[in-house]
Design a protein around this motif. Structure first.
Motif, PDB file in Angstrom:
ATOM      1  N   SER A  49       7.076  16.134   5.248  1.00 35.06           N
ATOM      2  CA  SER A  49       6.033  17.019   5.283  1.00 35.06           C
ATOM      3  C   SER A  49       6.229  18.158   5.006  1.00 35.06           C
ATOM      4  O   SER A  49       4.052  18.275   4.762  1.00 35.06           O
ATOM      5  N   HIS A  50       6.293  19.375   4.245  1.00 36.90           N
ATOM      6  CA  HIS A  50       5.916  19.827   3.353  1.00 36.90           C
ATOM      7  C   HIS A  50       5.294  19.761   2.103  1.00 36.90           C
ATOM      8  O   HIS A  50       4.691  20.842   2.140  1.00 36.90           O
ATOM      9  N   ARG A  51       5.429  18.857   1.543  1.00 39.99           N
ATOM     10  CA  ARG A  51       4.724  18.262   0.151  1.00 39.99           C
ATOM     11  C   ARG A  51       3.246  18.092   1.069  1.00 39.99           C
ATOM     12  O   ARG A  51       2.333  18.240   0.364  1.00 39.99           O
ATOM     13  N   GLU A  62       0.657  11.324  -3.909  1.00 45.79           N
ATOM     14  CA  GLU A  62      -1.400  10.132  -4.026  1.00 45.79           C
ATOM     15  C   GLU A  62      -1.882   9.482  -2.984  1.00 45.79           C
ATOM     16  O   GLU A  62      -2.986   9.651  -3.634  1.00 45.79           O
ATOM     17  N   LEU A  63      -1.207   8.728  -2.815  1.00 50.32           N
ATOM     18  CA  LEU A  63      -1.636   8.002  -1.451  1.00 50.32           C
ATOM     19  C   LEU A  63      -2.276   9.001  -0.878  1.00 50.32           C
ATOM     20  O   LEU A  63      -3.498   9.014  -0.488  1.00 50.32           O
ATOM     21  N   ARG A  64      -1.932  10.373  -0.160  1.00 49.63           N
ATOM     22  CA  ARG A  64      -2.758  11.453   0.274  1.00 49.63           C
ATOM     23  C   ARG A  64      -4.446  11.323   0.466  1.00 49.63           C
ATOM     24  O   ARG A  64      -5.567  11.630   0.231  1.00 49.63           O
ATOM     25  N   ALA A  65      -4.275  12.013  -1.474  1.00 46.35           N
ATOM     26  CA  ALA A  65      -4.753  12.011  -2.451  1.00 46.35           C
ATOM     27  C   ALA A  65      -6.340  10.750  -2.306  1.00 46.35           C
ATOM     28  O   ALA A  65      -7.000  11.146  -1.900  1.00 46.35           O
ATOM     29  N   ALA A 113      -0.222  -0.182  -2.621  1.00 46.60           N
ATOM     30  CA  ALA A 113       0.416   0.311  -3.910  1.00 46.60           C
ATOM     31  C   ALA A 113       1.871  -0.019  -3.960  1.00 46.60           C
ATOM     32  O   ALA A 113       1.978  -0.196  -2.540  1.00 46.60           O
ATOM     33  N   ARG A 114       2.424  -0.164  -4.940  1.00 49.56           N
ATOM     34  CA  ARG A 114       3.627  -0.388  -5.249  1.00 49.56           C
ATOM     35  C   ARG A 114       4.020   0.028  -6.882  1.00 49.56           C
ATOM     36  O   ARG A 114       2.570   0.869  -7.443  1.00 49.56           O
ATOM     37  N   LEU A 160       7.964  11.549  -3.103  1.00 52.21           N
ATOM     38  CA  LEU A 160       6.594  12.550  -2.755  1.00 52.21           C
ATOM     39  C   LEU A 160       5.510  12.919  -3.657  1.00 52.21           C
ATOM     40  O   LEU A 160       4.851  13.180  -2.814  1.00 52.21           O
ATOM     41  N   GLU A 161       5.704  12.451  -5.008  1.00 53.98           N
ATOM     42  CA  GLU A 161       4.537  12.284  -5.803  1.00 53.98           C
ATOM     43  C   GLU A 161       3.882  10.889  -4.875  1.00 53.98           C
ATOM     44  O   GLU A 161       2.716  10.906  -5.701  1.00 53.98           O
TER      45      GLU A 161
END
Length: 314
Positions: free
Chosen positions: A101-103, A52-55, A29-30, A47-48
């Motif tokens: 890491s916190h996010r 989104e990548l984590r989700a 993604a970009r 961070l956003e």
């Protein structure tokens, strides 16, 4: 499927991927960095994007990422996970590792310098694959470098190793932003060639790519501008290979896109200058603008191997 998040943050855009254990990109993604909105907005965008990548990983691969690798420009304290300074992004002493890491729920995060991270990827899986010693030199807006030793990038005692762009090759020459005169990047970067060719051609909109095309067409003024840059670059590279003795010299960045218009005269100029030094293989970078992102993925996987298994989420 186990995977890591890889982020490459640039001055204008961010590249990201979810990288599997075999090094393959499972998702890419970009996104724009949004620096025109200020430093705080840039951090929020990073961070956003990571969130989104984590989700995406949770939804499509059945689990969240096990680590994050992030490559950023400027001065980076990788050991502390702090982005110390980036003029084009407006931040100072940003604890980016901690913020990411916190996010992302406490996931381990590796932070790296963009050029050294790109060099890591070129050395391990790109043009330097199999070389025990290599030097990666991207020729872009400026000139930086990454020193590879046995698959690891040498950061130096203070995180500043590889700054070949600030080797003085023309004493007393043009003033560089670093405060010295005659630095390599003032003569041989893509932006330096752009400046020189715009002046020589009389076209203020001309750039380095235009110069390369004119060189290929045999235009005398362009050949003179190009050769001046090649000679300066060769002087800087011979200094570097005298100190480092790399087996492979990898040239990347925008100027390298000229292909043999650059590499044929450059190889000849370096060969003319060496005496006792051993000539390295001088090759173009292989990974293009994906190097930083792929290198960030490698940083993340490397981080996992350095953490006791009891501390890493399965």
């Amino acid at each position: 499927m186990r995977h890591v998040i890889a982020l490459d943050v640039g001055g204008t855009g961010m590249k990201a991927a979810l990288i599997g254990a075999d090094g393959s990109a499972l998702h890419e993604a970009r996104r724009a960095t949004g620096r025109e909105r200020g430093a705080d907005a840039v951090v929020a965008s990073i961070l956003e994007f990571a969130d989104e990548l984590r989700a995406y990983g949770e939804k499509h691969f059945g689990e969240p990422a096990v680590a994050v690798g992030a490559a950023v420009p400027g001065i980076v304290d990788a050991e502390r996970g702090v982005a110390v300074y980036a003029a084009n992004l407006g931040w100072r002493d940003l604890p980016l590792r901690e913020l990411l890491s916190h996010r992302l729920g406490g996931v381990p995060v590796a932070l790296g310098h963009d050029v050294r991270t790109g060099g890591l990827a070129e050395g391990r899986i790109g043009a330097g694959r199999g070389a025990d010693r290599f030097l990666f030199v991207p020729l872009g807006t400026g000139i930086a470098g990454a020193i590879g030793i046995d698959g690891v990038i040498e950061p130096g005692a203070h995180g500043c190793a590889g700054e070949i762009g600030h080797i003085v090759v023309r004493p007393g020459g043009a003033l560089c932003g670093c405060g010295q005169r005659g630095c390599l990047e003032r003569l041989a970067s893509a932006s330096a060639v752009t400046r020189a060719w715009a002046e020589a051609s009389g076209d203020p909109d001309a750039d380095a790519a235009d110069c390369a095309r004119a060189v290929a067409a045999g235009e005398a003024k362009a050949v003179a501008v190009w050769q001046e840059a090649v000679d300066a670059l060769a002087d800087g590279l011979v200094t570097a290979l005298t100190l480092l003795d790399p087996r492979t010299l990898i040239i990347g960045g925008g100027l390298a896109e000229a292909g043999e218009t650059l590499f044929t005269p450059l190889r000849a100029a370096v060969e003319e200058r060496v005496t006792f030094q051993k000539l390295p293989d001088i090759v173009p970078a292989a990974l293009g603008d994906t190097a930083g992102c792929l290198g960030a993925g490698l940083l993340a996987w490397d981080l996992l191997t350095s953490i006791p298994s009891t501390e890493v989420r399965a």
